[in-house]
Each structure stands twice: as C-alpha cells, then as structure tokens.
Design an enzyme around this catalytic site. Structure first.
Site, PDB file in Angstrom:
ATOM      1  N   THR A 101      -0.527   9.572   1.796  1.00 40.25           N
ATOM      2  CA  THR A 101      -1.160   8.989   2.978  1.00 40.25           C
ATOM      3  C   THR A 101      -1.405  10.018   4.076  1.00 40.25           C
ATOM      4  O   THR A 101      -2.505  10.120   4.622  1.00 40.25           O
ATOM      5  CB  THR A 101      -0.304   7.837   3.518  1.00 40.25           C
ATOM      6  OG1 THR A 101      -0.269   6.791   2.537  1.00 40.25           O
ATOM      7  CG2 THR A 101      -0.865   7.287   4.820  1.00 40.25           C
TER       8      THR A 101
ATOM      9  N   ASP B  16      -2.013  -0.552   1.008  1.00 41.84           N
ATOM     10  CA  ASP B  16      -1.095   0.367   0.329  1.00 41.84           C
ATOM     11  C   ASP B  16       0.287  -0.247   0.158  1.00 41.84           C
ATOM     12  O   ASP B  16       0.891  -0.166  -0.917  1.00 41.84           O
ATOM     13  CB  ASP B  16      -0.989   1.666   1.133  1.00 41.84           C
ATOM     14  CG  ASP B  16       0.032   2.625   0.557  1.00 41.84           C
ATOM     15  OD1 ASP B  16      -0.282   3.294  -0.437  1.00 41.84           O
ATOM     16  OD2 ASP B  16       1.165   2.689   1.090  1.00 41.84           O
TER      17      ASP B  16
ATOM     18  N   ARG C  90       1.565   7.594  10.925  1.00 42.31           N
ATOM     19  CA  ARG C  90       0.782   8.757  10.493  1.00 42.31           C
ATOM     20  C   ARG C  90      -0.702   8.420  10.332  1.00 42.31           C
ATOM     21  O   ARG C  90      -1.570   9.269  10.558  1.00 42.31           O
ATOM     22  CB  ARG C  90       1.339   9.309   9.185  1.00 42.31           C
ATOM     23  CG  ARG C  90       1.476   8.303   8.050  1.00 42.31           C
ATOM     24  CD  ARG C  90       2.263   8.904   6.884  1.00 42.31           C
ATOM     25  NE  ARG C  90       2.493   7.974   5.788  1.00 42.31           N
ATOM     26  CZ  ARG C  90       3.509   7.130   5.719  1.00 42.31           C
ATOM     27  NH1 ARG C  90       4.397   7.102   6.700  1.00 42.31           N
ATOM     28  NH2 ARG C  90       3.669   6.338   4.670  1.00 42.31           N
TER      29      ARG C  90
END
Length: 564
Positions: free
Chosen positions: A93, A319, A178
């Site tokens: 990711t 995800d 992130r």
C-alpha cells in the site's frame, strides 16, 4: 555571438512564444462520441482516486454489472491503459500510494514498504510514523502522529503549490494514514485518515496546530455510528455472483460471520472499537470516506476558482476486506459493485459542484492480490510460508558455518536484517555472510530467489525481471541485508486468507485510467507503469514533474495543443 548561443536564444524565444500562445482543444464526450471542448482548458480540480487492492481484471470480470455513471463512465469515456504494471517489489500500500503522485519508485522516494526496521532507532517504523508530531482528533491527545517526513522528493501537489505560489489547495483523504498522507505530498492543506478507536477522522500537528473547525463539525455530526446494526446484503441476486471463499482457508481475526448477510455491530451493544474496526471492512467505510471528501471539497473550496486544486482519495475498505475473503469471493465482488455505484454518485456530485468539464480524474490501484492458496493448490501451485521459516533457516545455516549467535536481527517484508555487530566482531566478510544467508533462504519451500544487499549496491544483480524489481524497491539505508522473493502464488503471511507484495501479475497489474479535458478516450495496450501517472498529469497542467519522477508522459493519450 556564436552559432550555439544564437540557436539557444532562438529556442528560448520560440518556447516563450509557444507558451504565451498555448491553447487547448481537448476531447470530451457527448452521448459516447468525441466532441470538441472549449478552446482553452479550464481544469479547476484534479481528483486522484486509488482503490486499494483493486486488480485490473475486476474491470473485466464485473463490467457487465457496472452502472453507466461509475466505472463504466471511465471505461467508455476515458483513456484506459489496460496493461499497467508496477515494476518494483514489494507491491504494498505505502509503495503504491507514494508512487501515485510522485512518479517515483521506492529506490528513490524511500518508501520501501508499509513498515521496515530502522537500524539507528533499533525498532520497526511505519512509512508515515513520526514521533515529532502528535495526532489531532483521536481518543488519545498524546498519541504519536503521522506525516510524510520519510517520503523523499516532491509530488504533483507539491509542484502545484510551488507553481501557484501556494494558491492551489491540496487535500488527501483515506481510512489508512499512509494512503491519505503519501499521495498528498509534503505540504498539502491537510491529510485526514480514520481512527478506528474513536470512529472519527484525524490528522496530525505536522499539518496544523489544531483540526480545522469543519473537520470537528463533521466528526460531531456525521458519525459512522448510524451504520451500527446495519446489514450488509448482496447488492444483486445470489445467482449473479461467483465463487465463495474456500471453507478451509484461514479466517482473518475479525467479527464477521461466514456468509451474507453481515450485521455490522462488531459484536457490541453500542458503537465501540470493535464496531469501528468491522465498519472499516465494509462498503460503508467507502461511503463514509466519500462523505468526508465532499465535506473537504466544500469547506476547503476545492475547484472553486481558476487555480487548479488536487484531491486524492483512497478507498481503503476494499483492501481490508480483500485480505479476509480473497479476489474470487462474493464479498469482493459485491464490494467492487458497490464501489462502482459510489463512484457514479460521486461523479454526479462533482459535475454538480465543479462541472466535469473542469475536472480531471486519474484512477488506479496500489497493488492487486494473490488468490487464496487453498483455491489454487488443487491446480498444482500456491502455498503458505510461515513467518519463522526463513529466519530459522538463515540462523541455522550461519550458525553452522560461522558459529553460534543471534544472526537475524529482524525479518520484515521479505527483508532479513542481519546482526551487524556479530559480523564485525568476528571480522567476517559481509558479502560472504549474505551469500550464505541467501543460500539457506532459497532452500525454504516456496522461496524462488534471494538478492543480497552487496550485489544491489554494486549493481551486480542477476539480469532478470525479478531482480530488477527488487532493485527498484531497494533503498540502502532502509532495506535489509538479503531480500527474498517467494514463488508465484506463495506468500509469507499468517492469520489472513491472502495478501500481496510480489512481482507477479496478480499483484502488479492494476488499472490506470484518465478521464476529463485533455485526454483522448480509448483503450491503450502498450505496457506502462503507474509511475507514468504523475508526469502525465504534470504535462497536462504545464507543471515541472515531481522531482524524483521516473515515469514517462503518456503522450498518446493527450490531446494535441494547437497554437492560436
């Protein structure tokens, strides 16, 4: 004046004249056919969309179930690059999101994974952890915050801010920290992510001393709590869905049951951390992300004037769910269909708020995902490698050859960090130790190859695609001493149904689609990289590309810029 100086002066004059006369006639859509747009582009907002863990084949497998205004709008009206692959490992990711708006690989931008071992600090760090800042809006006011401090170089947003004298507004939004932070760059107006302990959007003191008032208002008034107790049922009739998750695949630790419908309550009587954690793994997490993105557009004035702004939005829930159920599950299919409907609604909102003629959309994914091993093992391939298998094999081999010792300091993301003090104390040749460690690692069932730190630094790696992918993901001060790569359909992970991170097509092949003024619609099959997204958008906006960019401008999809 010499000939060279005269030619150079003439070139400068001509380029300035061209810039002054620049006009633009992009190609748009009217009932599915190319039509002329206004002579000069008026791009007011760039929307960078990442769908976390979204394989390119989802656009093919589920296309007949899409609605006209969502992904189908992009597929039929955009510039669709059907052969886009990441060319580095690991395909994680953080790495994909760092590349999205920087056009750079981990070997240059320093984001080598979601986390890694910091030798100087003697501990693991994440790609965005930053002990120098505090979290804003979370349940613990003393909690360490997050920032883009570890990201090296500029992004598209940074270049927009520089070129506009700070007038362009940049905002990043995602459930994962992130995924919000890295695409937004070094100095956006804000980056916001979800705190599953308190069920609110948070940020850090890196961006501002306190959360903006509009964010506080959103957290008070637009709570995820209203989804408490809601049932997630199939969007379509059961007959429209493919296979389910294999019964013998390990269940990720979660609060889900084993089949539709799923009641979203986390097993709690009222909203708490378990509910918010489960909420993240549902389509409603994406819905909530878009609600916050709309609030950001309206309160930050994104797209409200002639100075281009940038919104990056990442759908993290795809995800989080995909790790649990795998790419061939009914859950992932339903999540994909609901993401499609959500995008259709979001695009309608953008058209109403800003006007799609003034909006450029770039859509991609940070990585794909492997099939669940139990699903493909009957075909003769795939398997699981325990987290201890590689370090145990390496320790045994080095002990046998060089004597007793705690040879492996850390094993993170396929990186073995050797105990340097032990190597130095015994005055061993570092390369010899690395080669011995690699030889042991490749004897572990499911490991395909291993590359040493010494060979990566010296540039003496094997001349093959896998080793080249490792090199593009290698940043010397952050990576380990040896890097292992599993065989296709094998991975190192425990407690989850499936994962990603490899250099193989199921992890590297992702969508890249551009939509909006300046792009020529069509399907392009030349192999490209997601690194090409940032320089292409830079060219469209007449910007200097991000500093560490390694991608190319996808000129074939850009409408020509005639003189006027």
């Amino acid at each position: 004046m010499g000939m060279f100086r005269r030619q150079r002066l003439l070139a400068v004059i001509v380029s300035q004249v061209l810039l002054a006369q620049l006009a633009f006639a992009p190609v748009g859509l009217a009932q599915g056919r190319p039509t002329a747009q206004p002579a000069r582009r008026q791009i007011r907002l760039v929307v960078g969309i990442m769908i976390d863990q979204f394989r390119a084949d989802y656009l093919v497998r589920f296309r007949d179930q899409f609605v006209p205004g969502g992904l189908e709008r992009l597929l039929s009206g955009g510039a669709v690059f059907a052969n886009a692959h990441y060319q580095h490992v690991p395909t994680y990711t953080a790495c994909g999101h760092a590349m999205f708006m920087s056009g750079s690989t981990p070997s240059i931008n320093g984001i080598i994974g979601n986390e890694w071992f910091d030798r100087e600090l003697g501990k693991r760090v994440t790609s965005v952890s930053d002990d120098s800042v505090k979290m804003l809006g979370g349940t613990n006011p003393q909690a360490a915050g997050a920032s883009p401090a570890k990201l090296l170089g500029t992004t598209l947003g940074d270049e927009l801010r520089l070129a506009s004298g700070g007038k362009s507004k940049i905002v990043g939004v995602a459930f994962k920290d992130r995924s919000a932070i890295l695409p937004a760059g070094k100095r956006p107006n804000g980056a916001y992510w979800f705190d599953n302990k308190g069920g609110s959007f948070v940020s850090s003191t890196y961006y501002f001393p306190d959360l903006p008032e509009w964010v506080k208002k959103f957290n008070r008034e637009v709570r995820p709590d209203r989804y408490f107790g809601r049932k997630w049922e199939r969007l379509l009739a059961e007959a429209a869905y493919g296979r389910s998750r294999p019964d013998n695949a390990p269940e990720e630790t979660s609060v889900y049951g084993n089949s539709f419908p799923y009641t979203i309550n986390g097993g709690e009587k009222s909203p708490g951390t378990r509910f918010y954690t489960q909420f993240e793994l549902t389509p409603y997490g994406n819905d909530y992300t878009v609600e916050f993105a709309k609030a950001a557009i309206e309160n930050e004035g994104l797209g409200a004037d002639s100075v281009p702004d940038l919104l990056t939005i990442s759908f993290s829930s795809n995800d989080l769910l995909g790790h649990t159920y795998g790419p061939y599950s009914q859950e992932v299919q339903d999540m994909t269909l609901r993401t499609d409907r959500l995008l259709a609604e979001f695009f309608t909102y953008l058209d109403r708020k800003v006007g799609l003629d003034n909006v450029v959309i770039a859509l991609s994914a940070d990585h794909g995902v492997a099939p669940i091993p139990e699903m493909v093992s009957p075909m003769g391939f795939g398997g699981r490698i325990t987290a201890r298998a590689v370090p145990t094999a390496v320790t045994a081999a080095l002990t046998k050859r060089f004597g007793e010792g705690e040879w492996v300091r850390q094993f993170v993301n396929g990186n073995i960090y050797l105990e340097e003090s032990l190597i130095d104390a015994r005055k061993l040749d570092r390369k010899e130790v690395e080669l011995a460690a690699c030889a042991a690692a490749t004897k572990v069932r499911g490991i395909a190859t291993c590359v040493t730190r010494s060979d990566l630094i010296a540039g003496t790696i094997p001349r093959d695609r896998i080793a080249a992918s490792v090199a593009r993901g290698f940043y010397p001060s952050r990576n380990g001493d040896i890097i292992v790569v599993p065989e296709p359909f094998w991975f190192i992970a425990e407690g989850i149904a499936t994962t990603h991170g490899s250099p193989y097509s199921y992890d590297t092949h992702v969508p890249v689609i551009f939509f909006g003024p300046g792009f020529i619609r069509g399907r392009y099959t030349t192999e490209i990289s997601p690194a090409d997204i940032a320089p292409t958008l830079s060219a469209l906006l007449d910007l200097t590309p991000p500093s560490n960019n390694v991608g190319r401008v996808l000129n074939e999809a850009l409408a020509k810029q005639p003189l006027r």
